[in-house]
Design a protein around this motif. Structure first.
Motif, PDB file in Angstrom:
ATOM      1  N   LEU A 500      12.398   7.984   1.262  1.00 26.52           N
ATOM      2  CA  LEU A 500      10.986   8.021   0.932  1.00 26.52           C
ATOM      3  C   LEU A 500      10.214   7.278   2.010  1.00 26.52           C
ATOM      4  N   CYS A 501       9.003   7.740   2.282  1.00 31.55           N
ATOM      5  CA  CYS A 501       8.175   7.121   3.314  1.00 31.55           C
ATOM      6  C   CYS A 501       6.777   6.916   2.763  1.00 31.55           C
ATOM      7  N   ALA A 502       6.175   5.780   3.096  1.00 29.87           N
ATOM      8  CA  ALA A 502       4.784   5.512   2.745  1.00 29.87           C
ATOM      9  C   ALA A 502       4.081   4.922   3.956  1.00 29.87           C
ATOM     10  N   VAL A 503       2.838   5.344   4.169  1.00 32.11           N
ATOM     11  CA  VAL A 503       2.008   4.833   5.257  1.00 32.11           C
ATOM     12  C   VAL A 503       0.673   4.415   4.660  1.00 32.11           C
ATOM     13  N   ASN A 504       0.259   3.176   4.935  1.00 35.59           N
ATOM     14  CA  ASN A 504      -1.012   2.666   4.423  1.00 35.59           C
ATOM     15  C   ASN A 504      -2.084   2.770   5.498  1.00 35.59           C
ATOM     16  N   PHE A 505      -3.058   3.645   5.284  1.00 40.46           N
ATOM     17  CA  PHE A 505      -4.186   3.789   6.196  1.00 40.46           C
ATOM     18  C   PHE A 505      -5.372   2.940   5.747  1.00 40.46           C
ATOM     19  N   GLY A 506      -5.310   2.393   4.543  1.00 36.37           N
ATOM     20  CA  GLY A 506      -6.440   1.677   3.967  1.00 36.37           C
ATOM     21  C   GLY A 506      -6.601   0.278   4.520  1.00 36.37           C
ATOM     22  N   ALA A 507      -7.725  -0.334   4.200  1.00 32.66           N
ATOM     23  CA  ALA A 507      -8.037  -1.662   4.710  1.00 32.66           C
ATOM     24  C   ALA A 507      -7.331  -2.770   3.949  1.00 32.66           C
ATOM     25  N   ARG A 508      -6.857  -2.480   2.727  1.00 28.34           N
ATOM     26  CA  ARG A 508      -6.223  -3.500   1.904  1.00 28.34           C
ATOM     27  C   ARG A 508      -4.726  -3.248   1.775  1.00 28.34           C
ATOM     28  N   PRO A 509      -3.942  -4.309   1.579  1.00 27.77           N
ATOM     29  CA  PRO A 509      -2.503  -4.116   1.348  1.00 27.77           C
ATOM     30  C   PRO A 509      -2.265  -3.211   0.148  1.00 27.77           C
ATOM     31  N   LEU A 510      -1.225  -2.396   0.256  1.00 30.04           N
ATOM     32  CA  LEU A 510      -0.940  -1.372  -0.749  1.00 30.04           C
ATOM     33  C   LEU A 510       0.268  -1.761  -1.586  1.00 30.04           C
ATOM     34  N   ARG A 543      14.840   3.920   0.257  1.00 28.69           N
ATOM     35  CA  ARG A 543      15.823   4.849  -0.280  1.00 28.69           C
ATOM     36  C   ARG A 543      16.178   4.443  -1.696  1.00 28.69           C
ATOM     37  N   GLN A 544      16.628   5.409  -2.454  1.00 33.35           N
ATOM     38  CA  GLN A 544      17.022   5.160  -3.828  1.00 33.35           C
ATOM     39  C   GLN A 544      18.234   4.233  -3.851  1.00 33.35           C
ATOM     40  N   VAL A 545      18.201   3.275  -4.769  1.00 36.20           N
ATOM     41  CA  VAL A 545      19.326   2.362  -4.936  1.00 36.20           C
ATOM     42  C   VAL A 545      20.302   2.973  -5.925  1.00 36.20           C
ATOM     43  N   VAL A 546      21.518   3.159  -5.483  1.00 36.08           N
ATOM     44  CA  VAL A 546      22.560   3.682  -6.361  1.00 36.08           C
ATOM     45  C   VAL A 546      23.400   2.501  -6.840  1.00 36.08           C
ATOM     46  N   ARG A 547      23.324   2.225  -8.102  1.00 37.72           N
ATOM     47  CA  ARG A 547      24.035   1.063  -8.649  1.00 37.72           C
ATOM     48  C   ARG A 547      25.315   1.510  -9.358  1.00 37.72           C
ATOM     49  N   SER A 548      26.372   0.792  -9.120  1.00 39.69           N
ATOM     50  CA  SER A 548      27.631   1.112  -9.765  1.00 39.69           C
ATOM     51  C   SER A 548      27.576   0.753 -11.252  1.00 39.69           C
TER      52      SER A 548
END
Length: 550
Positions: A500-510, A543-548
């Motif tokens: 997964l990817c996220a990009v913050n273009f905004g002025a405030r923390p996301l 990335r998704q966490v795969v837990r045992s």
């Protein structure tokens, strides 16, 4: 398996990362101040360690250099200042040994005015066979004193030059680059010869220069005002994007598929690549170049020229993916090239430009499909402001000195050391292809390798993840799923392989979207806040966490 050993369906190029080398500005082996093929060969391990899959060489052919080598005098030779044909063979062999494929430029729209064909045409009378290989036409007016029509050069000024006998010749670029007549069978046959020649020398594919411009409307109608001012209207011009192109590219696809295998390590006949440099901004029209049986890739100039705005980038991404998925082709993402202002400068310059260029790199490398990296992009080099007397680009001359052209992104690569030429050459800085700025010591490849927070290390980490099983590169965009609403100040997506990817273009923390719950950060373009939020102009891979269980 691909040449890099990744388990991905389809040919190697469907999810590859290709590195563009501008030879005269990459590495100089003999101290004359000009980069050359032996210098590039010596630096190939750097590209292997960077993590790319292929290299693309811009023109290294004999040329008067009116347009950075895109004015070619001999399409099947090597310019003496860059090396020999043997040097090219050594380069290709070494690249293949390191697991890298090799692409070269094919420049079919025009030749140099020093090409034997054009010299023959100038010496021949009007209406001769020699002139029919190009687009010579009688001028308008009583004595032919006016050009045949109103077509304009992409570099500025008229697209016609008179030859003194009442005829004019067409050049959609510089006057030193006369356009070929692609309705002539001998032109078609000669480029088939050129393709076969380089395949026999180990080339794995071709980037086709101005692939949208070979055929012109035979009636030569006026194009009207506004030419080259709105790229979105390129396909409406009578000299761009004509239907005759596609049968030609289907024939080239067949040639590459059927030509016998080349030297060891080169791509087998079924995996050779044609890349369209087509300045066509309508996604559906651009997709026609990569329909089954035509080219494999087309550069996505809409992405390169997109402003740093979430809605604009979201639109380019979704429209590009939809158009290419419809024809079964990968999207080809490009942030920079030898023709574009470098991202650090284009995105605002200074610390802001650096932050955005880092975020843009993670965005591009997370998107499904293929990616091209231009030399120095991985170092975060800015555009250079060169002195007027050092400019070479014909745009500078053709615009009357009002447009500086593209030379600022063609300054030699800094490799090591604290002063120019930073290991590019043993020549004096003033004698190098272009002078490098002072103050680049921290931007050399050697310095950035030692800095875990550098642009180079960000690219290396991202490319390692693209190769890894946990974030294997995705060739097709059909699985791409947007996770952010259209009006958001950020862009977030799941590309279909658990990354997964996220990009913050905004002025405030996301605060990361709820859809990212159950994930862990694997790479970020900059540090997150203490609260785990994404700062402005920052991108993150999760990335998704795969837990045992048990």
């Amino acid at each position: 398996m691909t040449s890099a050993g990744r388990g991905v369906r389809g040919p190697w190029w469907r999810d590859a990362v290709c590195y563009e080398i501008h030879p005269r500005a990459f590495a100089d082996s003999d101290g004359d101040g000009i980069g050359d093929l032996p210098g590039a060969t010596a630096r190939l391990p750097y590209l292997r360690d960077l993590g790319v899959d292929a290299v693309w060489l811009t023109p290294f052919y004999p040329s008067p250099l009116a347009d950075a080598g895109y004015d070619i005098a001999d399409h099947t030779a090597v310019a003496p200042d860059v090396g020999t044909l043997g040097d090219f063979d050594t380069f290709a062999e070494r690249a293949h040994t390191l697991g890298l494929k090799v692409l070269v430029d094919l420049v079919p729209n025009h030749t140099s005015d020093a090409h034997p064909w054009f010299r023959e045409a100038l010496a021949a009378p009007g209406g001769s066979t020699a002139r029919e290989r190009y687009l010579f036409r009688p001028g308008r007016g009583v004595r032919g004193e006016e050009p045949p029509n109103d077509w304009r050069s992409a570099f500025g000024g008229a697209a016609w030059t008179p030859v003194g006998d009442g005829e004019w010749y067409l050049h959609l670029h510089a006057p030193e680059q006369p356009d070929l007549n692609w309705y002539r069978p001998d032109v078609v046959a000669d480029f088939e010869r050129i393709l076969r020649f380089w395949l026999d020398h180990g080339v794995d594919g071709f980037r086709v220069d101005v692939a949208h411009a070979l055929y012109k409307d035979p009636a030569l109608p006026d194009a009207g005002p506004g030419q080259h001012e709105d790229p979105a209207r390129n396909h409406l011009l009578p000299y761009y994007d004509r239907e005759e192109l596609h049968p030609l590219y289907r024939s080239w696809h067949t040639l590459l598929a059927e030509h016998p295998a080349g030297p060891p390590g080169s791509a087998p006949p079924g995996e050779r690549l044609l890349v369209a440099e087509a300045a066509v901004f309508d996604p559906a029209r651009l997709a026609r170049y990569v329909r089954p049986g035509e080219m494999g890739q087309s550069f996505n100039f809409a992405f390169l020229e997109c402003p740093w705005e979430p809605a604009a980038i979201r639109a380019v991404v979704t429209e590009s993916v939809d158009a290419m998925t419809a024809v079964g082709a990968p999207v080809t993402w490009v942030l920079s090239s030898h023709d574009a202002v470098r991202p650090v400068t284009r995105y605002g310059g200074g610390p802001v430009g650096v932050r955005r260029a880092r975020a843009a790199a993670l965005l591009m490398l997370a998107l499904p499909g293929t990616a091209y990296v231009y030399q120095g992009e991985e170092l975060g080099l800015p555009q250079v402001e060169l002195a007027d007397d050092r400019l070479r680009d014909p745009v500078w001359r053709r615009s009357g000195g009002t447009e500086r052209g593209r030379d600022g992104c063609r300054v030699p690569l800094p490799w090591e050391g604290g002063r120019a030429p930073y290991g590019f050459s043993s020549a004096a800085p003033a004698d190098c292809w272009f002078p490098q700025p002072q103050g680049w010591a921290a931007l050399t490849a050697d310095a950035e390798r030692a800095d875990p927070g550098s642009m180079l290390e960000l690219y290396r980490a991202a490319l390692r993840l693209r190769r890894s099983g946990s974030a294997r590169a995705v060739a097709d965009g059909a699985a791409l799923r947007l996770l952010s609403p259209p009006d958001a100040a950020h862009l977030a997506f799941d590309r279909g392989d658990g990354l997964l990817c996220a990009v913050n273009f905004g002025a405030r923390p996301l605060a990361l979207p709820e859809s990212f719950d159950g994930t862990e950060v694997v790479l970020a373009s900059g540090p997150l806040t203490d609260e785990g939020r994404l700062p402005t102009d920052t991108a993150v891979w999760l990335r998704q966490v795969v837990r045992s269980v048990g």
